[in-house]
Design a protein around this motif. Sequence first.
Motif, mmCIF file in Angstrom:
data_model
loop_
_atom_site.group_PDB
_atom_site.id
_atom_site.type_symbol
_atom_site.label_atom_id
_atom_site.label_comp_id
_atom_site.label_asym_id
_atom_site.label_seq_id
_atom_site.Cartn_x
_atom_site.Cartn_y
_atom_site.Cartn_z
ATOM 1 N N THR A 1 0.814 -1.214 0.000
ATOM 2 C CA THR A 1 0.000 0.000 0.000
ATOM 3 C C THR A 1 0.850 1.269 0.000
ATOM 4 O O THR A 1 0.336 2.357 -0.265
ATOM 5 N N LYS A 2 2.142 1.149 0.292
ATOM 6 C CA LYS A 2 3.020 2.324 0.350
ATOM 7 C C LYS A 2 3.894 2.489 -0.890
ATOM 8 O O LYS A 2 4.672 3.435 -0.981
ATOM 9 N N VAL A 3 3.758 1.573 -1.838
ATOM 10 C CA VAL A 3 4.657 1.567 -2.989
ATOM 11 C C VAL A 3 4.511 2.816 -3.852
ATOM 12 O O VAL A 3 5.498 3.474 -4.175
ATOM 13 N N MET A 4 3.311 3.138 -4.258
ATOM 14 C CA MET A 4 3.125 4.255 -5.187
ATOM 15 C C MET A 4 3.575 5.576 -4.582
ATOM 16 O O MET A 4 4.253 6.370 -5.244
ATOM 17 N N GLU A 5 3.228 5.809 -3.344
ATOM 18 C CA GLU A 5 3.642 7.052 -2.685
ATOM 19 C C GLU A 5 5.164 7.166 -2.656
ATOM 20 O O GLU A 5 5.731 8.203 -3.001
ATOM 21 N N THR A 6 5.831 6.077 -2.283
ATOM 22 C CA THR A 6 7.291 6.083 -2.214
ATOM 23 C C THR A 6 7.906 6.197 -3.604
ATOM 24 O O THR A 6 8.858 6.944 -3.813
ATOM 25 N N ALA A 7 7.350 5.480 -4.564
ATOM 26 C CA ALA A 7 7.889 5.506 -5.926
ATOM 27 C C ALA A 7 7.755 6.886 -6.551
ATOM 28 O O ALA A 7 8.669 7.361 -7.228
ATOM 29 N N LEU A 8 6.641 7.538 -6.327
ATOM 30 C CA LEU A 8 6.447 8.881 -6.880
ATOM 31 C C LEU A 8 7.403 9.888 -6.241
ATOM 32 O O LEU A 8 7.871 10.825 -6.899
ATOM 33 N N LYS A 9 7.712 9.675 -4.982
ATOM 34 C CA LYS A 9 8.622 10.588 -4.270
ATOM 35 C C LYS A 9 10.079 10.336 -4.678
ATOM 36 O O LYS A 9 10.816 11.272 -4.956
ATOM 37 N N ASP A 10 10.480 9.054 -4.764
ATOM 38 C CA ASP A 10 11.895 8.717 -4.974
ATOM 39 C C ASP A 10 12.260 8.393 -6.421
ATOM 40 O O ASP A 10 13.433 8.341 -6.756
ATOM 41 N N LYS A 11 11.275 8.141 -7.268
ATOM 42 C CA LYS A 11 11.483 7.867 -8.702
ATOM 43 C C LYS A 11 12.566 6.817 -8.959
ATOM 44 O O LYS A 11 13.650 7.146 -9.452
ATOM 45 N N PRO A 12 12.268 5.547 -8.659
ATOM 46 C CA PRO A 12 13.273 4.494 -8.887
ATOM 47 C C PRO A 12 13.546 4.288 -10.376
ATOM 48 O O PRO A 12 12.717 4.627 -11.231
ATOM 49 N N ASP A 13 14.713 3.730 -10.670
ATOM 50 C CA ASP A 13 15.080 3.414 -12.048
ATOM 51 C C ASP A 13 14.513 2.065 -12.477
ATOM 52 O O ASP A 13 14.399 1.794 -13.673
ATOM 53 N N LEU A 14 14.197 1.213 -11.500
ATOM 54 C CA LEU A 14 13.658 -0.114 -11.776
ATOM 55 C C LEU A 14 12.918 -0.585 -10.534
ATOM 56 O O LEU A 14 13.313 -0.250 -9.415
ATOM 57 N N ILE A 15 11.856 -1.367 -10.744
ATOM 58 C CA ILE A 15 11.098 -1.923 -9.622
ATOM 59 C C ILE A 15 11.110 -3.443 -9.716
ATOM 60 O O ILE A 15 10.748 -3.999 -10.761
ATOM 61 N N LEU A 16 11.555 -4.101 -8.647
ATOM 62 C CA LEU A 16 11.420 -5.555 -8.497
ATOM 63 C C LEU A 16 10.154 -5.761 -7.692
ATOM 64 O O LEU A 16 10.059 -5.295 -6.554
ATOM 65 N N LEU A 17 9.191 -6.476 -8.247
ATOM 66 C CA LEU A 17 7.862 -6.492 -7.677
ATOM 67 C C LEU A 17 7.336 -7.912 -7.491
ATOM 68 O O LEU A 17 7.175 -8.647 -8.468
ATOM 69 N N ASP A 18 7.063 -8.275 -6.245
ATOM 70 C CA ASP A 18 6.397 -9.544 -5.959
ATOM 71 C C ASP A 18 4.952 -9.409 -6.400
ATOM 72 O O ASP A 18 4.309 -8.391 -6.148
ATOM 73 N N LEU A 19 4.438 -10.433 -7.059
ATOM 74 C CA LEU A 19 3.066 -10.339 -7.564
ATOM 75 C C LEU A 19 2.019 -10.761 -6.542
ATOM 76 O O LEU A 19 0.916 -10.236 -6.535
ATOM 77 N N LYS A 20 2.370 -11.701 -5.678
ATOM 78 C CA LYS A 20 1.380 -12.225 -4.734
ATOM 79 C C LYS A 20 1.582 -11.566 -3.368
ATOM 80 O O LYS A 20 2.383 -12.019 -2.555
ATOM 81 N N MET A 21 0.858 -10.483 -3.170
ATOM 82 C CA MET A 21 0.900 -9.768 -1.901
ATOM 83 C C MET A 21 -0.527 -9.407 -1.518
ATOM 84 O O MET A 21 -1.432 -9.460 -2.330
#
Length: 151
Positions: free
Chosen positions: A54-74
């Motif tokens: 639930t915190k991914v988008m907020e953090t990603a928009l703030k920090d702008k990562p170059d790549l995201i490793l993402l678990d699908l089953k959460m």
Amino acid sequence: MTSAVFEPQQDLQAAGSKTKPLIMIVDDNVELLEELENLLKLGGYDVIAISDGTKVMETALKDKPDLILLDLKMSPKSGFQIADEARYSMLLKGVPIIAMTGFFTEKQHFLMMKLCGIKTSILKPFRPLNLITKIEFALGNRLEEYETDGT
């Protein structure tokens, strides 16, 4: 031996890159999250590790990562939902996502990944070298896209 694994990243830094690529890891398995964080830091990356989807988008928009490793089953928010949100974000739509999964291996799951903007995945359990190779490839393609856009 491990230095050869990370050689492309070191070359980027030596060529005048100001910062290390920022990798965001999203997985609700805290033990795996810590292992991946340590592996990537040793590989010369900056890392953000998040166990709460639930915190991914907020953090990603703030920090702008170059790549995201993402678990699908959460839970409560799946990796599919997160990838779909990132795909529609102006700031994140060009960020490569590598899905990490041990469960979604059937044909329809790969179709769902593509529909969410995920272009590649790695099956758990995976070897560190395979993950680093996928990351380097995804970042390399992204850098090539930027280089060719200006010419």
